[in-house]
Design a protein around this motif. Structure first.
Motif, PDB file in Angstrom:
ATOM      1  N   THR A  95       0.878  -1.224  -0.078  1.00 44.95           N
ATOM      2  CA  THR A  95       0.109  -0.094  -0.045  1.00 44.95           C
ATOM      3  C   THR A  95       0.749   1.384  -0.011  1.00 44.95           C
ATOM      4  N   ASP A 133      -2.702  -3.385  -9.398  1.00 44.06           N
ATOM      5  CA  ASP A 133      -2.301  -3.880  -8.068  1.00 44.06           C
ATOM      6  C   ASP A 133      -2.296  -5.384  -8.243  1.00 44.06           C
ATOM      7  N   ALA A 166      -1.183  -7.889  -6.015  1.00 41.00           N
ATOM      8  CA  ALA A 166      -0.962  -8.736  -5.061  1.00 41.00           C
ATOM      9  C   ALA A 166      -1.571  -9.891  -5.313  1.00 41.00           C
ATOM     10  N   HIS A 167      -2.577 -10.240  -5.795  1.00 44.03           N
ATOM     11  CA  HIS A 167      -3.041 -11.631  -6.180  1.00 44.03           C
ATOM     12  C   HIS A 167      -2.824 -12.420  -7.519  1.00 44.03           C
ATOM     13  N   CYS A 214       2.637  -7.378  -3.409  1.00 45.04           N
ATOM     14  CA  CYS A 214       3.218  -7.758  -2.211  1.00 45.04           C
ATOM     15  C   CYS A 214       4.029  -9.115  -2.440  1.00 45.04           C
ATOM     16  N   LYS A 229       2.052 -13.340  -0.203  1.00 50.47           N
ATOM     17  CA  LYS A 229       0.778 -14.362  -0.884  1.00 50.47           C
ATOM     18  C   LYS A 229       1.672 -15.195  -1.802  1.00 50.47           C
TER      19      LYS A 229
HETATM   20  C1  PLP Z   1      -3.164  -8.293   0.115  1.00 44.78           C
HETATM   21  C2  PLP Z   1      -3.616  -6.979  -0.483  1.00 44.78           C
HETATM   22  C3  PLP Z   1      -3.094  -5.801   0.056  1.00 44.78           C
HETATM   23  C4  PLP Z   1      -2.371  -5.877   1.296  1.00 44.78           C
HETATM   24  O1  PLP Z   1      -1.620  -4.540   1.420  1.00 44.78           O
HETATM   25  P1  PLP Z   1      -0.212  -4.332   2.334  1.00 44.78           P
HETATM   26  O2  PLP Z   1       0.153  -2.784   2.085  1.00 44.78           O
HETATM   27  O3  PLP Z   1       0.493  -5.483   1.925  1.00 44.78           O
HETATM   28  O4  PLP Z   1      -0.775  -4.647   3.840  1.00 44.78           O
HETATM   29  C5  PLP Z   1      -3.335  -4.723  -0.334  1.00 44.78           C
HETATM   30  N1  PLP Z   1      -4.235  -4.874  -1.662  1.00 44.78           N
HETATM   31  C6  PLP Z   1      -4.549  -5.785  -2.290  1.00 44.78           C
HETATM   32  C7  PLP Z   1      -5.502  -6.139  -3.473  1.00 44.78           C
HETATM   33  C8  PLP Z   1      -4.312  -6.977  -1.704  1.00 44.78           C
HETATM   34  O5  PLP Z   1      -4.733  -8.188  -2.022  1.00 44.78           O
END
Ligand code: PLP
Length: 465
Positions: A138, A250, A252-253, A273, A276
């Protein structure tokens, strides 16, 4: 018979069943799929939790020494066995030589992030200069938006998907507030159609086409954390840029889950991140991407000393020589202990390759889908039978490892009873359970065992009523 490269997962399952002369839901099919899996030995690189160590386990229902069914790599990846060794290397160095560790050894601390960043190229599809390893996800999202979101009276919106991850939602809200913009009008959220769970690409493209002139930044997730939907990143990027928007994701996934080609797709910026699918441990070192086309034009809004060129950084003359591109966005010196765990994990990815992982993942998740549909599709003749629905799109191009399931039985009951039996997955409001078999360390037999545990849980839900 050799499998065709275009064979669908369900066809593979049926082909193997007919070769073995058994039913497709037979355990032997899972065992054969594992035998034929060229990536199966990568499981040995990870610590797989044991039943007895799981807090919610019911020891009367399981064999305590058995491995858990870990289907939560989409939330927190398992620990690579080399993490401890790599941490010890840097702790030893610190103990033995203190500050000299900045410049010597396998990972000189000053350039710790740079020693491993090349291992990320294949995972996100970018060149080394386009990738920065820093901060948390974030935080990186904020830093990128500070530079890419420059609203004008005519172009002031940020476009995102409905039910975005809360952190992304708040990040966007607060960025709008920073510019004094009204949230209602500036935060353009695309929702699924009435009665649908996931977004249609044609609806996304239509909004971009109609409203693109007023959109400054499109910020989508690459793969939606709740529904498991993989968005068409190149199509959204192309459509947004044709309208003059910056397009960021983003991931993340998506990272470590599906193949990404950020450079070739021309994506403007991205962040992700590493805890995951990338298995770097909670709070792991996050990543950011800025396309090289912006290397000299998009500059960081907030600058620190690690954005300064290495060759003159330690002259300490306070005359900024900014590194072009994303590495100029680095503010502080890299956290070396976080570099260690990410290093251990990325080395495994380098050996396995994203291409091979994705190939296995399609079959692994396809097998899971096949088994769920086999046992729990809606049966018009038998309305008392429990139903398991899959929210995640069934098209392979629209999903990664994860399937999000909903149940005709109460979700909390199903979830708690899976947990008691050693299935590690998670529930997400309103009513979904997310299960993610991960190709690096999950087996087809894990899926087989999961299905049988699900059957016993749903049977017990019936008799309870
Ligand atoms: C896991 C996730 C986060 C987590 O944010 P951090 O800053 O790493 O705590 C944020 N956005 C998405 C879409 C996620 O899946």
């Amino acid at each position: 018979m050799e499998p065709s490269p275009f064979e669908l997962p369900a066809d593979t399952v049926q082909r193997i069943a007919s070769e073995l002369q058994c039913h497709p839901a037979d355990e032997r099919v899972a065992l054969r799929l594992d035998e034929e899996d060229e990536l199966r030995h990568f499981r040995e690189h990870f610590y797989i939790p044991k039943m007895q160590d799981l807090p919610p386990i019911d020891l009367s229902l399981v064999n305590k020494d058995e491995n858990a069914i870990y289907f939560m790599g989409n939330s927190l990846g398992l620990q690579p066995k080399m993490v401890k060794t790599y941490l010890e290397e840097e702790l030893d160095k610190w103990a033995k030589m203190g500050g000299y560790g900045h410049e010597v050894g396998k990972r000189p601390w000053i350039t710790g992030d740079e020693t491993i960043v090349g291992l990320m190229n294949d995972i996100v599809g970018a060149n080394e200069k386009e990738i920065g390893l820093m901060n948390g996800l974030t935080v990186n999202l904020h830093l990128l938006l500070l530079s890419f979101f420059k609203p004008t009276p005519k172009r002031y919106k940020i476009l995102l998907e409905a039910k975005a991850f809360p952190s992304d939602h708040y990040a966007i809200e607060s960025q709008l507030q920073l510019h004094g913009l009204p949230i209602e009008e500036s935060m353009r959220i695309i929702k699924p159609r009435e009665g649908e769970e996931t977004l249609r690409i044609e609806d996304i493209l239509e909004v971009i086409d109609k409203e693109g002139d007023s959109i400054a930044v499109i910020l989508f997730s690459g793969l939606h954390f709740y529904t498991g939907q993989l968005f068409n990143i190149p199509a959204i990027t192309k459509a947004g840029q044709a309208k003059g928007c910056f397009v960021g994701f983003d991931l993340a996934h998506a990272v470590g889950n599906v193949e990404l080609h950020l450079h070739d797709w021309g994506v403007d910026f991205a962040c992700w991140c590493s805890y995951k699918y990338l298995n770097a441990g909670a709070g792991g070192l996050a990543g950011a991407f800025i396309h090289e086309k912006h290397a000299y034009t998009v500059k960081p809004a907030l600058v620190g000393w690690f954005g300064h060129e290495l060759s003159t950084r330690f002259k300490m003359d306070n005359k900024l020589q900014l590194i072009p591109g994303v590495n100029g966005f680095r503010i502080s010196n890299p956290p070396i202990l976080l570099v260690c765990s990410l290093h251990a994990s990325l080395e495994i990815f380098r050996q396995a390759t994203m291409k091979a992982l994705r190939r296995k993942s399609i079959l692994l998740t396809g097998y899971l889908e096949y088994m769920i549909k086999h046992y729990y599709s809606k049966d018009k003749a038998d309305t008392r039978k429990p139903i398991v629905s899959i929210i995640t799109p069934s098209r392979i191009e629209e999903r990664g490892c994860q399937l999000t399931l909903t149940f005709s039985a109460p979700m909390t009951y199903v979830f708690q009873n899976l947990e008691k039996r050693g299935v590690v997955c998670d529930k997400r409001e309103p009513d979904g359970i997310r299960v993610a078999p991960v190709p690096l360390y999950n087996s087809f037999h894990d899926v087989y065992k999961f299905i049988n545990l699900l059957i016993s849980v749903l049977d017990s839900a019936e008799t309870k009523e």
